[in-house]
Design a protein around this motif. Structure first.
Motif, PDB file in Angstrom:
ATOM      1  N   THR A  77      -5.002  -5.642  -5.846  1.00  0.00           N
ATOM      2  CA  THR A  77      -4.884  -5.371  -7.274  1.00  0.00           C
ATOM      3  C   THR A  77      -3.947  -4.181  -7.440  1.00  0.00           C
ATOM      4  OG1 THR A  77      -6.885  -4.095  -7.047  1.00  0.00           O
ATOM      5  CG2 THR A  77      -7.107  -6.286  -7.936  1.00  0.00           C
ATOM      6  N   LEU A  78      -2.672  -4.506  -7.672  1.00  0.00           N
ATOM      7  CA  LEU A  78      -1.642  -3.505  -7.432  1.00  0.00           C
ATOM      8  C   LEU A  78      -1.366  -2.590  -8.614  1.00  0.00           C
ATOM      9  CD1 LEU A  78       0.464  -6.228  -5.781  1.00  0.00           C
ATOM     10  CD2 LEU A  78      -0.460  -4.333  -4.538  1.00  0.00           C
TER      11      LEU A  78
ATOM     12  N   GLU B 165       0.834  -1.194   0.000  1.00  0.00           N
ATOM     13  CA  GLU B 165       0.000   0.000   0.000  1.00  0.00           C
ATOM     14  C   GLU B 165       0.873   1.249   0.000  1.00  0.00           C
ATOM     15  OE1 GLU B 165      -3.250   0.112   2.918  1.00  0.00           O
ATOM     16  OE2 GLU B 165      -2.930   2.269   2.929  1.00  0.00           O
ATOM     17  N   MET B 166       1.996   1.166   0.710  1.00  0.00           N
ATOM     18  CA  MET B 166       2.929   2.287   0.705  1.00  0.00           C
ATOM     19  C   MET B 166       3.497   2.526  -0.684  1.00  0.00           C
ATOM     20  SD  MET B 166       5.564   2.124   3.758  1.00  0.00           S
ATOM     21  CE  MET B 166       4.714   1.859   5.260  1.00  0.00           C
ATOM     22  N   LEU B 167       3.779   1.423  -1.387  1.00  0.00           N
ATOM     23  CA  LEU B 167       4.411   1.548  -2.702  1.00  0.00           C
ATOM     24  C   LEU B 167       3.427   1.996  -3.765  1.00  0.00           C
ATOM     25  CD1 LEU B 167       6.585  -1.656  -2.903  1.00  0.00           C
ATOM     26  CD2 LEU B 167       7.396   0.657  -2.795  1.00  0.00           C
ATOM     27  N   CYS B 168       2.226   1.403  -3.765  1.00  0.00           N
ATOM     28  CA  CYS B 168       1.363   1.658  -4.914  1.00  0.00           C
ATOM     29  C   CYS B 168      -0.079   1.923  -4.535  1.00  0.00           C
ATOM     30  CB  CYS B 168       1.450   0.513  -5.903  1.00  0.00           C
ATOM     31  SG  CYS B 168       1.035  -1.045  -5.204  1.00  0.00           S
ATOM     32  N   GLY B 169      -0.370   2.150  -3.281  1.00  0.00           N
ATOM     33  CA  GLY B 169      -1.701   2.617  -2.926  1.00  0.00           C
ATOM     34  C   GLY B 169      -2.779   1.563  -2.919  1.00  0.00           C
ATOM     35  N   ALA B 170      -2.454   0.334  -3.249  1.00  0.00           N
ATOM     36  CA  ALA B 170      -3.466  -0.720  -3.195  1.00  0.00           C
ATOM     37  C   ALA B 170      -2.863  -1.919  -2.485  1.00  0.00           C
ATOM     38  CB  ALA B 170      -3.931  -1.095  -4.589  1.00  0.00           C
TER      39      ALA B 170
ATOM     40  N   PRO C 168       8.617   5.506  -1.879  1.00  0.00           N
ATOM     41  CA  PRO C 168       8.643   6.552  -0.853  1.00  0.00           C
ATOM     42  C   PRO C 168       9.711   6.261   0.197  1.00  0.00           C
ATOM     43  CG  PRO C 168       6.762   5.119  -0.532  1.00  0.00           C
ATOM     44  CD  PRO C 168       7.408   4.689  -1.807  1.00  0.00           C
TER      45      PRO C 168
END
Lengths: 166, 367
Positions: free
Chosen positions: B152-153, B144-149, B166
């Motif tokens: 389903t990334l 979630e830190m990397l891609c917000g999901a 980040p």
């Protein structure tokens, strides 16, 4: 000795009995969210939008509906299209964020909400009026300029259109 | 007077808690012994291959997330590698390290889910599964830190990844690398020596190396039978050729070996992540790729060692912005083809265990 493995396994269960629980009681307490979270309340800045419809073209499902007429003025770009309709049907949205990635003017952002539930499917369409009036707390997904400012949509203040540009 | 007996045919599924989705097996029993198994699938067919033909190369990434929904990163990686091969794009170094790192994190997630549900199928209801999911949650938070999901990334793009990591990701990752080996030890203490597990899994569902090769099995199921075949070693992609890791191998190919294989692979994945975190340097994260990729006319096959086996994408390009033909080689479907060989002669109770040990995902079987 038979049964030793089971006894050894039960010590693990015993240790876990005294550990701090990994879960929280959700509605009262929520886990922290990442600033990049791709949430449902899209943040849209009309001042930045030129009505180019890149977002609608890049959407894999085609759920963004844009209707424009020529003759509008954009604060940044000068002459542009005036926007009549900008509806996002989040009932079919999969929050991949490709629309945000496609926007060349930084006018569209992901939001950070995840708790929108309605009784009717039609209520899941975000109409343009709601987008205009919503509180604008953009997610930092695909917006390095917000990340550089250490902005967090969960704790930060709502941003105006001048503050979100590159 | 002899008692007249006849085989009984029963249906298991499609709605059954132990079938990991909507999967149906038509099984013929002689008493408690399995005579024949016929897997029936297609209940989750979504036509991903056809849908991909009318989407641009970037939009297809969202479809690949939904194939094997517990290992989206590996699916993304296989897809972007195939398109990069097709279009002749070289991703920058930093992107390749990030992709290897997240693919290995995803392997840990997938193996945790596999181990947890395998034990759940054995009757260790929920407790080991919840322990496994506790660590899975930590990795999902990193995603979630990397891609917000979380599931389903859509993390990777053709020519790299979508956005740089980040800064708050790195301390979380190093914390994770510190405590995760301890948790893997804990799973082993909980389960590996357990007499019930041993008696239920040792010697059941045996898949010989020859049968495994003949039915083109791949992944941990193949390696549990003692065949040394890992695409990360056999055909290194991205930066796997710079990584030092072992390929764990089984001996017999029974359910116990398949379980041990996954535990051992998790440890090797941690080693790879550690090396990636050490070696990664600053730099660009995406090659200069236009928004609409137009690969030259031709075809390409890109494959990775996904957590469940060899995942491959075959694409034919006609020079336009969308693939002309799109084919997915999904490991779950091909691993399922050996189910009959594993099960015939076993008892009813071994069936669910064997099925759980293959670790299939219906999203990938039916596509």
């Amino acid at each position: 000795m038979y049964g030793l493995g089971i006894a050894k396994g039960l010590t693990v269960t015993l240790v876990n009995l005294f550990r701090k629980p990994a879960t929280v009681q959700y509605p009262e307490e929520a886990l922290p969210q990442s600033p990049r979270f791709r949430g449902e309340e899209f943040v849209w800045y009309e001042q930045r939008c030129t009505g180019c419809a890149s977002c609608a073209k890049f959407c894999p499902l085609g759920i963004i509906k844009i209707e424009t007429h020529p003759g509008g003025t954009n604060v940044q770009e000068g002459q542009s299209f005036a926007i009549d309709v900008f509806d996002i049907d989040i009932g079919r949205c999969m929050f991949c964020g490709l629309c945000v990635e496609a926007c060349p003017y930084d006018a569209l952002f992901m939001g950070s909400g995840f708790e929108r539930g309605t009784y009717r499917r039609e209520d899941l369409v975000i109409p343009v009026e709601e987008l205009r009036q919503a509180e604008k707390r953009p997610s930092t997904w695909f917006r390095p300029q917000l990340e550089a400012k250490k902005y967090s949509p969960q704790t930060g203040q709502p941003l105006s259109w001048e503050e979100v540009g590159r | 007077m002899p008692i007249r007996t006849e085989p009984v045919t029963i249906n298991l599924g499609p709605q059954h808690p132990s079938t990991h989705g909507v999967f149906r097996m038509r099984i013929t029993f002689d008493g408690e012994i399995i005579l024949d198994v016929e897997p029936i699938f297609g209940y989750l067919h979504r036509g991903s291959e056809k849908l991909a033909e009318e989407r641009t190369y970037t939009q297809v990434i969202t479809l690949t997330d939904r194939l094997d929904y517990v290992s989206s990163m590996s699916n993304n990686l296989a897809y972007v590698l195939a398109v990069e091969k097709l279009a002749g794009i070289n991703p920058p170094e930093r992107a390749m390290y990030m992709r290897v790192m997240v693919a290995e994190l995803q392997r840990i997630v997938s193996h945790l889910v596999a181990t947890g549900f395998f034990l759940n199928d054995l009757g260790a209801l929920a407790t080991p599964l919840m322990y496994c999911f506790r660590e899975r949650e930590k990795i999902l938070e990193m995603f979630e830190m990397l891609c917000g999901a979380r599931i389903t990334l859509s993390y990777m793009r053709v020519g790299g990844i979508f956005q740089d990591t980040p800064p708050e990701f790195w301390p979380v990752l190093s914390d994770f690398l510190d405590y995760m080996p301890g948790y893997i030890d804990e799973y082993e203490r909980l389960i590996t020596g357990n007499e019930i597990l041993l008696s239920r899994t040792k010697g059941t569902g045996i898949l010989s190396a020859e049968t495994a090769i003949n039915s083109s099995i791949s992944g941990p199921v193949l390696r549990a039978s003692g065949v040394n075949w890992d695409l990360r070693k056999a055909d290194p992609y991205d930066v796997y050729d710079r990584m030092e890791f072992d390929v764990p191998l089984g001996t017999v190919g029974d359910n116990y070996d398949r379980y041990l294989m996954r535990i051992a692979e998790m440890r090797q994945s941690l080693r790879i992540i550690e090396q990636c975190a050490d070696q990664i340097e600053d730099g660009p994260i995406k090659a200069n790729v236009p928004a609409l990729v137009r690969p030259p006319i031709g075809d390409a096959y890109g494959h990775v060692e996904a957590p469940k086996g060899e995942l491959g994408f075959y694409m034919v390009s006609d020079g336009s912005i969308a693939p002309y033909r799109f084919k997915i080689r999904s490991p779950s479907l091909l691993n399922l083809s050996a189910l009959r060989d594993m099960l015939v002669g076993c008892k009813l109770a071994d069936m669910i265990v064997t099925f759980g040990s293959i670790d299939i995902n219906m999203g990938e079987v039916d596509r």
